[in-house]
Design a protein around this motif. Structure first.
Motif, PDB file in Angstrom:
ATOM      1  N   UNK A 173      40.870  36.780  44.748  1.00  0.00           N
ATOM      2  CA  UNK A 173      40.137  38.047  44.719  1.00  0.00           C
ATOM      3  C   UNK A 173      39.391  38.312  46.019  1.00  0.00           C
ATOM      4  N   UNK A 174      38.622  37.339  46.503  1.00  0.00           N
ATOM      5  CA  UNK A 174      37.834  37.596  47.702  1.00  0.00           C
ATOM      6  C   UNK A 174      38.679  37.655  48.963  1.00  0.00           C
ATOM      7  N   UNK A 175      39.843  37.024  48.968  1.00  0.00           N
ATOM      8  CA  UNK A 175      40.742  37.194  50.112  1.00  0.00           C
ATOM      9  C   UNK A 175      41.329  38.607  50.127  1.00  0.00           C
ATOM     10  N   UNK A 200      35.727  30.781  38.904  1.00  0.00           N
ATOM     11  CA  UNK A 200      35.011  31.848  39.616  1.00  0.00           C
ATOM     12  C   UNK A 200      35.158  33.184  38.899  1.00  0.00           C
ATOM     13  N   UNK A 201      34.032  33.776  38.476  1.00  0.00           N
ATOM     14  CA  UNK A 201      34.080  35.083  37.821  1.00  0.00           C
ATOM     15  C   UNK A 201      33.885  36.202  38.837  1.00  0.00           C
ATOM     16  N   UNK A 244      38.723  35.895  35.868  1.00  0.00           N
ATOM     17  CA  UNK A 244      38.222  34.551  36.185  1.00  0.00           C
ATOM     18  C   UNK A 244      39.307  33.829  36.981  1.00  0.00           C
ATOM     19  N   UNK A 245      38.919  33.253  38.126  1.00  0.00           N
ATOM     20  CA  UNK A 245      39.850  32.481  38.945  1.00  0.00           C
ATOM     21  C   UNK A 245      39.633  30.989  38.696  1.00  0.00           C
ATOM     22  N   UNK A 246      40.689  30.301  38.296  1.00  0.00           N
ATOM     23  CA  UNK A 246      40.627  28.866  38.006  1.00  0.00           C
ATOM     24  C   UNK A 246      41.343  28.124  39.134  1.00  0.00           C
ATOM     25  N   UNK A 261      37.977  36.694  28.354  1.00  0.00           N
ATOM     26  CA  UNK A 261      38.090  36.866  29.801  1.00  0.00           C
ATOM     27  C   UNK A 261      39.565  36.972  30.187  1.00  0.00           C
ATOM     28  N   UNK A 262      39.829  37.273  31.451  1.00  0.00           N
ATOM     29  CA  UNK A 262      41.200  37.428  31.941  1.00  0.00           C
ATOM     30  C   UNK A 262      41.419  36.437  33.083  1.00  0.00           C
ATOM     31  N   UNK A 263      41.842  35.196  32.764  1.00  0.00           N
ATOM     32  CA  UNK A 263      41.937  34.157  33.782  1.00  0.00           C
ATOM     33  C   UNK A 263      43.239  34.198  34.573  1.00  0.00           C
TER      34      UNK A 263
END
Length: 308
Positions: free
Chosen positions: A186-188, A136-137, A147-149, A172-174
Motif C-alpha cells: 500500500x505505501x509503495x 499493517x492496517x 490489512x497487509x500481512x 478485515x480485508x487481508x
C-alpha cells in the motif's frame, strides 16, 4: 484459535484496532502508558459515531468487551494474539517487541502495525521471533478494512495464514506478501503517486488542490471499488492486454520524463503545506479528520450493503 486479543499502544491506530476486534465479538485488552481514561472516552466517541452510521448495532456490547490495563505484563499474558501499535520509530518498535517477547505466551502471535519497517528490523533479538510478523492496517482500521500481512524470514510457516483467517473472520480485508519489502504494497503504491504529485506541484504544472481533485474526482471514483489492474482490464475492448498494447508506449514516455533524482523538495513541500492551509486552517484539522471518518463510515456502509 484466536479468542483473546491485546492491543499494545492505543493511539489512533490502536484505538481503531480495539474497535475492530471488539466489534467482531472478541474480548480485547487495551494497554498504553498514557491516560487510559482518555483513551476509553475516545473509543466510546468513535463507537457512537459508528452506531450513528448504522455500523454498530450494539455499541454498549462492543464497549463491554474492552478492558484497559496499564501493566504490559498483565495485558499480554493471556492473549492469543497481540497487536502492537506503538509510535512509528524503529528504536521504540524494537524495545516494545522485546518487552512483549518476555511477557507473552510462547504460542501467542504478535502482529505489528508498522507502516514501513520490515519486521526483521526490530524483532530479530526476540526469543519468540518466529511468532512475530507485520500486520499493517490502514488508519483508521475500524473503517478501512485493508490489512497487509508480511512475514519475517524466520516466521513459523502457518502463522501468516492463521492471521489471514482471523482478519477475515473479524471483517478485515487481508493481503499476504510472500516476503519483506520496505513499505509493503500500500505505501509503495501511495508513495509512487505522492512522488508524482509533489513533482507536478514543484515544477508548477498544477496546484495542490487541482492535483487532489484529479485523484478525488477522477481516479478515486473507480479506486473506491476496483484496483488498478481491474481498472485497465475494463478500459479496453479486449481487456488488460489490449489496454497495454494501446497505451504502454504512452506510459513509457511518462517514465522517461521522470528524473531519477526526483524528490519531495523542500520548496514543493512548503508550497503544498501553505496551499493546504489556505483551504484548511491548522486549528480545523481535527474537525476535518472527524468529517473524514464520517465519510469513511458512510463509504464502508455503502460498500457493505452493495457487497463491494
Amino acid at each position: 484459535m484466536i479468542e483473546r486479543v491485546t492491543v499494545v499502544g492505543a493511539g489512533l491506530v490502536g484505538q481503531g484496532w480495539a474497535i475492530a476486534f471488539a466489534r467482531a465479538g472478541v474480548p480485547v485488552t487495551v494497554h498504553d502508558v498514557t491516560d487510559l481514561d482518555r483513551i476509553r472516552e475516545n473509543i466510546a466517541r468513535s463507537v457512537q459515531g459508528l452506531a450513528a452510521e448504522g455500523l454498530c448495532e450494539d455499541p454498549q456490547g462492543l464497549l463491554g468487551r474492552l478492558s484497559f490495563e496499564a501493566d504490559l505484563g498483565k495485558a499480554v499474558r493471556d492473549a492469543d494474539y497481540i497487536q502492537e501499535s506503538v509510535f512509528e520509530r524503529i528504536e521504540t518498535k524494537r524495545a516494545i517487541s522485546l518487552e512483549i517477547d518476555r511477557a507473552m505466551r510462547p504460542d501467542a502471535i504478535v502482529g505489528s502495525s508498522t507502516s514501513g519497517f520490515p519486521g526483521s528490523s526490530f524483532t530479530a533479538e526476540c526469543s519468540h521471533r518466529n511468532r512475530f510478523l507485520v500486520v499493517h492496517p490502514v488508519n483508521p482500521p475500524h473503517l478501512i478494512p485493508l490489512v497487509e500481512i508480511v512475514p519475517a524470514p524466520w516466521i513459523d510457516e502457518d502463522i501468516p495464514q492463521t492471521v489471514r483467517r482471523f482478519m477475515e473472520a473479524i471483517g478485515q480485508s487481508p493481503i499476504n506478501l510472500s516476503r519483506e519489502i520496505d513499505g509493503f504494497v500500500l505505501n509503495r503504491l501511495q508513495g509512487a503517486l505522492l512522488d508524482e504529485a509533489f513533482a507536478l506541484l514543484g515544477e508548477g504544472y498544477a496546484t495542490a488542490e487541482d492535483i487532489d481533485k484529479a485523484v478525488r474526482d477522477g481516479l478515486g471514483f473507480r479506486w473506491a471499488f476496483m484496483g488498478p489492474f481491474e481498472t485497465i482490464d475494463l478500459n479496453a475492448p479486449e481487456g488488460l492486454k489490449d489496454y497495454a498494447e494501446r497505451l504502454a508506449p504512452m506510459y513509457a514516455r511518462f517514465a522517461e520524463q521522470r528524473k531519477p533524482d526526483r524528490r519531495w523538495t523542500a520548496e514543493a513541500i512548503e508550497t503544498a503545506h501553505w496551499q493546504r492551509r489556505e483551504l484548511l486552517a491548522s486549528e480545523s484539522l481535527r474537525t476535518r479528520q472527524e468529517w473524514r471518518d464520517r465519510m469513511l463510515a458512510r463509504m464502508k456502509a455503502f460498500k457493505s450493503q452493495n457487497k463491494l
